[in-house]
Design an enzyme around this catalytic site. Structure first.
Site, PDB file in Angstrom:
ATOM      1  CG  ASP A 139      -2.368  -0.415   0.761  1.00 20.62           C
ATOM      2  OD1 ASP A 139      -2.543  -0.692  -0.445  1.00 20.62           O
ATOM      3  OD2 ASP A 139      -3.266  -0.462   1.606  1.00 20.62           O
ATOM      4  CG  ASP A 440      -8.889  -7.894  12.202  1.00 16.33           C
ATOM      5  OD1 ASP A 440      -9.670  -7.141  12.817  1.00 16.33           O
ATOM      6  OD2 ASP A 440      -7.666  -7.928  12.429  1.00 16.33           O
TER       7      ASP A 440
END
Ligand code: NAG
Ligand code: NAG
Length: 730
Positions: A139, A440
């Site tokens: 990223d 998550d």
């Protein structure tokens, strides 16, 4: 228990001693009820005292309630064991494809040399390489990381056959060479030299801040960066670094290599990128074009594989003929390889790994904790559970080996573009869910709410090892993000308290709440660690006297609770000093991280702030690292979190000293004070003792890790002002 030819690939055993534990827990509960009745029965007279009393009562109601919640994971713990030999006997030829996602986001915090060690460790799994594909999502779209991956792809040609030939563990070269200093043999030396040379080249480029020109011109992949404007503004960079289906891509022994792919998804300032969840979803789509493995493993870039059998362990659950098809994901614990013996920052997550997650396994499965987790691709992409669902492991959905790689790259790029997800279900019902700092956990909860189960797999040899925080501020910041995210889940549309009702079991809902309510603990803890001490200074008792029988439930609950927690900690493999350190960190987390998480969440609800994703640094300077190894607490920085914990610790110190001074001066002596206010003396005294490292950092240390003087002055002034104001007002 073999029946009609079916023999399971894993077994589940209940942990012994459950009855004893339940009786013990019930006795604590009785004690808690007695404490509550004492507070109701003897409500204190007098304005000031009554106020303090009611506050304590509220805190005790909260603690009791939270304690009940935390019994869920302890009620019915189980252990799992896999039978890998049966798996290979029955399924060796028909293993599914496994796509491994490694996510990195910052080449400074996450050095490229570390990232590729992780990549190499997962490329070297004991698994058919033609079914293994490794994807690195970057990223930061850093040329340095890309360059390191190119180097790794060359080194892999030597490393993978070496690992398999000598069956070495662990398969991260960095970890292997760090732990095997005295190895012998020409072959090992040769590989080590190759590795060191590569590491030097990578670290040289990192130090330089750029990839040397001659390297850039020798590889076409770098030309993609021509359109690069900034980290937040560039095209998709996608490169199939090793194509496992290319007949030329062989290691030095002539065996097939796993596929290796580099991806930096498109970034534009106009589009929000959704942090790691966004990266994972881009990987899910891109990988579906390239390898389309039915199983997805995702690991953080610092979490190398320490156990080359982990895929097979996970498959024992997922491929089990009887129970496998209801399992959505298999979560391994998050372990760390730079934990010191007594864990000064309590970062091993010992109790979570050894008690709470196995405990939740019996109620439908552990949380998804973002790393070291094997998913079914279908389920992650939004498939709902239906009875009778059967996975077809034989459906070979691979692309043709004749497909042109360049075409494939071009075709796949748009899947990682910013606008791809507009008006789709990605981030809502598909892929990782957006909008929460712990993407998550919320994704796992949503999967479980759709009817799927999950499994906690904790083999003897740790499967994934990462880097734990090595300073107090890192620990506190990490826990702020976790507790804030978890609290947001409680308030979100997936809330385990409301939405999940009827969808997952009560035990599992309580289990989620154990984590979701972390942040809320801050208020009661802050109250309990300040107010009784201030009352002690004023000589006002808030607990039963020594002569009163009501002291018994208080003493019993406190003693039993802490004895229980100590035993739990020791059984989980910790040391006594480690437990003591954990109590300190528990106090600091609750009075700072959780408090800020609570405040930020409230601000967010009323629209005053935005959450941000903070990456925890994986690098430390030399001196700090030495202090860490000597287990000396690292402060160094100035942070509002430190102001709070320092002020609270100083209030307690002042109150304790003030109490002693008064008792001695008044002639009545310490014995009288103790008889009247035993618990307050013990509480305040314990807080002083547990804060000892903090006082050292405030007053006695001279190294760089001490608390900055400005902060010492500030917190001392605040503490003094609190004590004086309290004495005057009450
Ligand atoms: C990691 O693997 C090594 C063997 O290579 C083993 O000795 C060690 O105990 C493992 N670490 C953990 C935390 O299980
Ligand atoms: C990145 C990092 O901080 N690693 C450290 C982990 O701990 C060991 C000692 O236990 C250090 O040597 C590493 O530098």
């Amino acid at each position: 228990m073999e029946s009609e030819g079916y023999s399971p690939l894993f077994e589940t055993k209940a942990v012994k001693g459950r009855v004893v534990y339940r009786v013990f827990a019930a006795s604590i509960f009785v004690g808690i009820c007695l404490i509550w009745s004492y507070r109701v029965k003897f409500v204190a007279e007098g304005g000031g005292r009554r106020l303090g009393w009611l506050g304590l009562f509220a805190a005790e109601i909260w603690f009791g309630f939270y304690w009940v919640i935390t019994q869920a994971p302890r009620w019915n713990p189980i252990r799992r064991r896999t039978f890998k030999h049966k798996l290979s006997q029955r399924h060796e030829g028909e293993f599914p494809g496994v796509d491994i996602f490694v996510c990195t986001a910052d080449p400074e915090m996450e050095p490229p040399a570390m990232v590729i060690s992780t990549v190499l460790s997962v490329m070297a799994y004991d698994y058919p390489p033609e079914k293994l594909s490794v994807y690195l999502s970057d990223d930061a779209s850093s040329k340095l990381t890309y360059y390191a991956l190119m180097e790794a792809s060359q080194f892999a040609k030597h490393w993978i056959p070496f690992c398999k030939k000598f069956n070495i563990q662990p398969r991260s070269p960095a970890a292997y060479f760090a732990s095997h200093i005295d190895h012998q043999g020409k072959e090992v030396d040769f590989i080590q030299t190759l590795y060191k040379d590569m590491e030097n080249r990578i670290n040289y480029a990192v130090k330089l801040g750029r990839v040397p020109d001659e390297i850039q011109s020798s590889s076409k992949g770098f030309s993609q960066w021509e359109s690069y404007a900034s980290r937040k503004d560039h095209n998709t960079f996608l490169q199939i670094v090793i194509d496992g289906r290319d007949p030329k891509a062989k290691d030095v022994e002539g065996s097939v290599l796993p596929t290796l792919v580099y991806l930096a998804r498109e970034k534009r300032p106009r589009y929000f990128h959704n942090f790691k969840a966004g990266a994972m979803n881009a990987l899910l789509r891109v990988s579906s074009q390239i390898s389309n493995g039915q199983i997805i493993l995702n690991v953080d870039c610092d979490m190398y594989s320490n156990n080359s059998d982990a895929i097979r362990d996970a498959l024992c659950f997922l491929m089990d003929e009887e129970k496998g098809h209801e399992i959505a994901y298999v979560q391994f614990p998050q372990l760390f390889d730079n934990i010191t013996k007594n864990e000064i920052y309590a970062s091993s997550l010992r109790v979570i790994n050894e008690v709470e997650l196995p405990g939740l396994d019996s109620f439908g499965g552990p949380l998804y904790i973002g790393t070291g987790c094997f998913h079914r691709r279908d389920v992650l992409c939004g498939k709902k559970y239906s009875k009778g669902y059967r996975n077809d492991w034989n459906s070979k959905d691979y692309r043709n080996s004749g497909d042109d790689v360049n075409e494939l790259e071009e075709k796949s790029k748009h899947l990682a573009s910013c606008s791809y997800e507009e008006n789709t279900e990605w981030g809502k019902e598909m892929g990782l869910r957006y909008g929460c700092p712990v993407e998550d956990v919320i994704t796992g909860l949503s999967i479980q709410s759709q009817g799927w189960k999950s499994i906690y797999c904790n083999p003897e040899r740790g499967a994934f090892l990462g880097v734990a925080p090595t300073s107090l501020i890192q620990t506190l910041v990490q826990h702020k993000r976790w507790s804030e995210g978890d609290l947001q889940i409680l308030l979100s549309r997936y809330s385990p308290a409301r939405y999940a009702r009827g969808k997952i079991s009560l035990g599992l809902r309580m289990g989620y709440c154990t984590f979701c309510l972390w942040a809320v603990n801050s208020l009661a803890t802050l109250y309990y660690s300040i107010i009784p001490s201030l009352y002690l200074l004023r000589g006002i008792p808030l607990f039963p006297q020594v002569s009163s029988p009501w002291l018994i439930p208080f003493t019993y609950v406190i003693f039993a609770k802490y004895a229980g927690s100590l035993v739990e900690y020791l059984l989980a493999g910790g040391t006594i000093l480690g437990w003591w350190n954990e109590q300190r960190i528990w106090l600091y987390k609750r009075t700072s991280s959780y408090l800020f998480a609570l405040i930020d969440t409230v601000l967010k609800i009323i629209g005053l702030s935005d959450s941000a994703f903070v990456i925890t640094a994986k690098v430390t300077d030399q001196e700090a690292s030495e202090r860490y190894e000597k287990e000396i607490m690292e402060f160094g920085a100035s942070s509002p979190m430190f102001t709070i914990i320092a002020t609270v610790s100083l209030v307690n110190l002042l109150c304790f000293l003030g109490m002693v001074k008064k008792a001695v001066e008044s002639g009545s002596g310490l014995v009288m004070t103790f008889q009247a206010m035993a618990l307050q003396v013990v509480l305040c005294g314990t807080l002083v003792v547990i804060n000892w490292p903090l006082y050292e950092g405030l007053f006695f240390r001279t190294d760089k890790g001490k608390i900055p003087s400005s902060l010492t002055i500030k917190s001392f002034t605040l503490a003094l002002a609190t004590c004086i104001a309290f004495s005057l007002l009450l």
